[in-house]
Design a protein around this motif. Structure first.
Motif, short mmCIF file in Angstrom:
data_model
loop_
_atom_site.label_atom_id
_atom_site.label_comp_id
_atom_site.label_asym_id
_atom_site.label_seq_id
_atom_site.Cartn_x
_atom_site.Cartn_y
_atom_site.Cartn_z
N LYS A 141 -3.67 1.49 5.90
CA LYS A 141 -5.04 1.27 5.44
C LYS A 141 -5.55 0.02 6.13
CE LYS A 141 -7.82 1.56 1.29
NZ LYS A 141 -7.83 1.55 -0.15
N THR A 171 -2.99 0.74 -3.87
CA THR A 171 -2.52 -0.59 -3.51
C THR A 171 -1.94 -1.26 -4.74
OG1 THR A 171 -4.20 -0.80 -1.80
CG2 THR A 171 -3.18 -2.83 -2.55
N VAL A 204 0.85 -1.19 0.00
CA VAL A 204 0.00 0.00 0.00
C VAL A 204 0.89 1.24 0.00
CG1 VAL A 204 -1.81 1.25 1.25
CG2 VAL A 204 -1.78 -1.24 1.28
N HIS A 218 -4.04 -3.01 5.54
CA HIS A 218 -2.99 -3.99 5.25
C HIS A 218 -1.97 -4.09 6.38
CE1 HIS A 218 0.77 -5.36 3.14
NE2 HIS A 218 -0.08 -6.35 2.93
#
Length: 122
Positions: free
Chosen positions: A73, A57, A50, A75
């Motif tokens: 985010k 992404t 990301v 991730h």
């Protein structure tokens, strides 16, 4: 949680300050072979990354990035599993956690029977 870049610097610095007699050969950064490095990279790298803005992404068919963030985010990088939710870990815990990560053939890794054998052995 520490970032990967902070972790790698800490390991390099800690490795340099230990007494030579107390450092196991396998933990010396200069003692890593190509199969060792492919195995480590194959455990830490991943196919999703990301961007800093949190909006973009990137994905790939094979793992090729080691994200230098602990969370972005939605991730969480694979390497965070090594810490098992702890703020800090010992070198022995790092080695155990690294070996526990699954190996995936990384993008452009050398075709090496030794790397495959090493990875299958943990």
């Amino acid at each position: 949680m520490p970032s990967l870049s902070k972790l790698l610097v800490t390991l390099a610095v800690a490795d340099g300050f230990q007494k030579p007699s107390s450092i196991r050969q396998a933990t010396k950064l200069s003692a890593l072979t190509t199969p060792d490095m492919v195995s480590i990279y194959g455990r830490l790298s991943e196919s999703t990354c990301v961007a800093e803005d949190g909006e973009t992404t990137q994905t790939a068919k094979k793992p090729k990035w080691i994200p230098a963030y602990s969370f972005r985010k939605d991730h969480v990088p694979t390497w965070m599993e090594v810490f098992a939710g702890k703020e800090s870990i010992s070198l022995a815990e790092f080695e155990e956690g690294l070996q526990a990560l699954p190996f995936a053939d990384p993008w452009h890794s050398p075709k090496s029977e030794a790397a495959q054998t090493y990875s299958q052995a943990g």
